[in-house]
Write an enzyme that holds these catalytic residues in place. Structure first.
Site, PDB file in Angstrom:
ATOM      1  CG  ASP A  44     -14.656  23.422  -6.322  1.00  0.00           C
ATOM      2  OD1 ASP A  44     -13.617  23.199  -6.966  1.00  0.00           O
ATOM      3  OD2 ASP A  44     -15.593  24.132  -6.741  1.00  0.00           O
ATOM      4  CG  HIS A 247       3.980  -0.147  -0.166  1.00  0.00           C
ATOM      5  ND1 HIS A 247       3.663   0.201   1.123  1.00  0.00           N
ATOM      6  CD2 HIS A 247       3.684  -1.470  -0.273  1.00  0.00           C
ATOM      7  CE1 HIS A 247       3.192  -0.860   1.760  1.00  0.00           C
ATOM      8  NE2 HIS A 247       3.190  -1.883   0.928  1.00  0.00           N
ATOM      9  CG  ASP A 264       1.010  -5.914  -5.234  1.00  0.00           C
ATOM     10  OD1 ASP A 264      -0.196  -6.224  -5.283  1.00  0.00           O
ATOM     11  OD2 ASP A 264       1.681  -5.939  -4.181  1.00  0.00           O
ATOM     12  CG  ASP A 275      -3.265  -7.585  -2.702  1.00  0.00           C
ATOM     13  OD1 ASP A 275      -2.501  -7.354  -3.644  1.00  0.00           O
ATOM     14  OD2 ASP A 275      -2.946  -7.397  -1.499  1.00  0.00           O
ATOM     15  CG  HIS A 354       6.855  -7.983   2.568  1.00  0.00           C
ATOM     16  ND1 HIS A 354       6.093  -9.099   2.294  1.00  0.00           N
ATOM     17  CD2 HIS A 354       7.602  -7.766   1.438  1.00  0.00           C
ATOM     18  CE1 HIS A 354       6.353  -9.527   1.075  1.00  0.00           C
ATOM     19  NE2 HIS A 354       7.275  -8.740   0.530  1.00  0.00           N
ATOM     20  CG  HIS A 358      -2.566  -8.374   3.506  1.00  0.00           C
ATOM     21  ND1 HIS A 358      -3.785  -8.252   2.871  1.00  0.00           N
ATOM     22  CD2 HIS A 358      -1.632  -8.184   2.533  1.00  0.00           C
ATOM     23  CE1 HIS A 358      -3.594  -7.993   1.582  1.00  0.00           C
ATOM     24  NE2 HIS A 358      -2.301  -7.955   1.343  1.00  0.00           N
ATOM     25  CG  HIS A 365      -3.404  -4.224   4.259  1.00  0.00           C
ATOM     26  ND1 HIS A 365      -2.244  -3.565   4.584  1.00  0.00           N
ATOM     27  CD2 HIS A 365      -3.105  -4.925   3.131  1.00  0.00           C
ATOM     28  CE1 HIS A 365      -1.295  -3.840   3.704  1.00  0.00           C
ATOM     29  NE2 HIS A 365      -1.806  -4.665   2.809  1.00  0.00           N
ATOM     30  CD  GLU A 388       1.475  -9.644   0.092  1.00  0.00           C
ATOM     31  OE1 GLU A 388       2.106  -8.815  -0.590  1.00  0.00           O
ATOM     32  OE2 GLU A 388       0.372  -9.404   0.613  1.00  0.00           O
ATOM     33  CE1 TYR A 392       9.903  -7.428  -3.401  1.00  0.00           C
ATOM     34  CE2 TYR A 392      10.345  -8.213  -1.172  1.00  0.00           C
ATOM     35  CZ  TYR A 392       9.460  -8.012  -2.214  1.00  0.00           C
ATOM     36  OH  TYR A 392       8.143  -8.387  -2.078  1.00  0.00           O
ATOM     37  NE  ARG A 410       4.559  -7.710  -3.682  1.00  0.00           N
ATOM     38  CZ  ARG A 410       5.251  -6.574  -3.837  1.00  0.00           C
ATOM     39  NH1 ARG A 410       6.498  -6.476  -3.382  1.00  0.00           N
ATOM     40  NH2 ARG A 410       4.717  -5.546  -4.467  1.00  0.00           N
ATOM     41  CD  GLU A 412      -0.512 -10.132  -2.980  1.00  0.00           C
ATOM     42  OE1 GLU A 412      -1.212  -9.777  -2.011  1.00  0.00           O
ATOM     43  OE2 GLU A 412      -0.017  -9.314  -3.791  1.00  0.00           O
TER      44      GLU A 412
END
Length: 445
Positions: A44, A247, A264, A275, A354, A358, A365, A388, A392, A410, A412
């Site tokens: 709960d 991710h 990120d 972002d 990728h 976006h 997103h 972005e 890699y 990366r 972005e």
């Protein structure tokens, strides 16, 4: 605007105008939007409540357990079902508006107690010729809506009334949400500013010997200090080879000397999302290999940002980034062949798997199709998207990539499409050149 009042600063007329736009799409249909479900960490113990984006966009409502019904037709109207006041429950979870106050605050034409949902909803549904609703959101609503569709099919045929189709709400909402109004742009600017503050903290905090989790904590605390509700998504702090996991959110490694650190992270301000990504050397200096990879990625970012302008397509932004990255991979000795051949083969995907962009807004997103009628969507003023690119090279990379094994980069930024080009919402707040990253890493300004 405060953490607890995302409506502050947005006039009621803005929400009313949005509903009018959606009503024109609905025709004689009815749009049903329940609030976001309560989520539980365990048993709960609830997580912090995050309102539903679509419900907020149309009504400003942020309460749990609410249901909004936007009925189209000649006299379009908003009907809200909300919880009754309950002093005992509010003692534990905080105050709610109740039907009377909700009507005034959200500009509804009618408000009812949530307890009246089962008795009042069927009549609203049977007046419609289509129901815009995302099934699976709430069991009671699912049942009532499927009953209305079944009734119409079996008995409405003679009278020519009743709903005959179930349509995803995105059909009425996504296009409208794709182009931001000035109030949304103001909030996205605020989210970008706070996001940049968090990244500045990360640059100072991410030193050899520090845990990735410590950097994460510093970033998220900075977001809260500067007015954000919190992070827009789980903050990524990937050091060393962890930067190659797209991710990565475990944030459980101790940063070592010689590591690159990929952060990120974005802040949520007034329910709008930031972002951005930055990659920098933990020790304050790139190795030659790290700098070479970094400069390819940052060049791809710069050219892709410049491509994002009215009339250009989303695909063009991506293709621009891919062309720069592929050229760079050839120069780095990772790929072999002509640029056109490698582009046709999509050879970059091993190292850049990728997309470049976006949409960004109430959701990280944000909704909106990236293609229409089989063609990549053309950008319009008011659209906000990320840019972005990345490269890699996981541990164990072979061939020409072996010398870059363990390097992940990366970079972005957030881009607002304007009437005459675009505005980089984050680039001026936190520069991206390799020299800038070296001077900022470790807190040196």
């Amino acid at each position: 605007m405060t953490h607890s009042d995302p409506m502050a600063g947005i006039p009621a007329d803005v929400f009313r105008a949005r509903r009018a736009s959606v009503s024109s799409v609905l025709g004689r249909g009815v749009l049903v939007l329940p609030s976001a479900p309560r989520l539980f960490r365990s048993r709960d113990t609830e997580t912090r409540y995050r309102p539903d984006s679509e419900l907020f966009y149309l009504t400003g409502c942020t309460e749990a357990d609410a249901v909004a019904v936007l009925a189209g037709g000649d006299e379009a109207r908003l009907v809200l079902f909300v919880r009754d006041r309950d002093p005992e429950a509010e003692r534990w979870s905080g105050p709610v508006l109740g039907p009377e106050a909700a009507k005034e605050r959200f500009g509804a034409d009618e408000t009812h107690s949530l307890s009246e949902l089962e008795t009042s909803m069927p009549a609203l549904l049977r007046e419609a010729d289509a129901i815009y609703y995302r099934a699976g959101r709430r069991e009671l609503l699912d049942r009532m809506i499927f009953e209305a569709l079944s009734y119409s099919r079996s008995r409405g045929q003679r009278k020519g009334i009743g709903p005959r189709s179930l349509v995803d709400p995105g059909e009425a909402l996504d296009e409208l949400r794709l182009v931001k109004d000035r109030h949304e742009i103001e909030r996205l600017r605020a989210a970008a500013r706070v996001s940049a503050e968090g990244h500045r903290v990360a640059l100072a905090a991410a030193r050899p010997g520090r845990g990735e989790w410590v950097v994460e904590a510093e970033i998220d605390a900075a977001f809260r200090r500067h007015g954000a509700r919190g992070p827009a998504f789980d903050t990524i702090v990937g050091s060393g080879a962890n930067a190659c996991v797209l991710h990565y959110v475990a944030n459980g490694r101790v940063i070592e000397g010689g590591d690159l650190v990929l952060v990120d992270a974005g802040a949520e301000v007034g329910l709008y999302q930031g972002d951005m990504s930055r990659t920098f050397p933990a020790s304050g200096r790139f190795s030659p290999e790290q700098r070479d990879v970094y400069e390819v990625v940052d060049a791809a970012r710069a050219e892709a940002v410049a491509t994002a302008a009215p009339g250009r397509s989303v695909a063009e932004v991506h293709e621009t980034a891919v062309r720069v990255l592929t050229t760079g991979l050839v120069e780095l000795g990772v790929l072999d062949g002509t640029l056109d051949e490698l582009m046709d083969q999509e050879a970059h995907e091993t190292f850049f798997p990728h997309q470049t962009s976006h949409w960004l807004g109430l959701d990280v997103h944000d909704p909106g199709d990236y293609a229409k009628e089989g063609r990549s969507r053309r950008l319009e003023p008011g659209m906000v998207l990320t840019v972005e690119p990345g490269l890699y090279f996981p541990a164990g990379a072979e061939g020409g990539a072996a010398r870059y094994a363990g390097i992940g980069v990366r970079v972005e930024d957030e881009v607002l499409v304007t009437e005459d080009g675009s505005e980089n919402l984050t680039g001026a707040l936190l520069p991206t050149s390799a020299d800038d990253m070296e001077s900022l890493a470790g807190g040196v300004s």
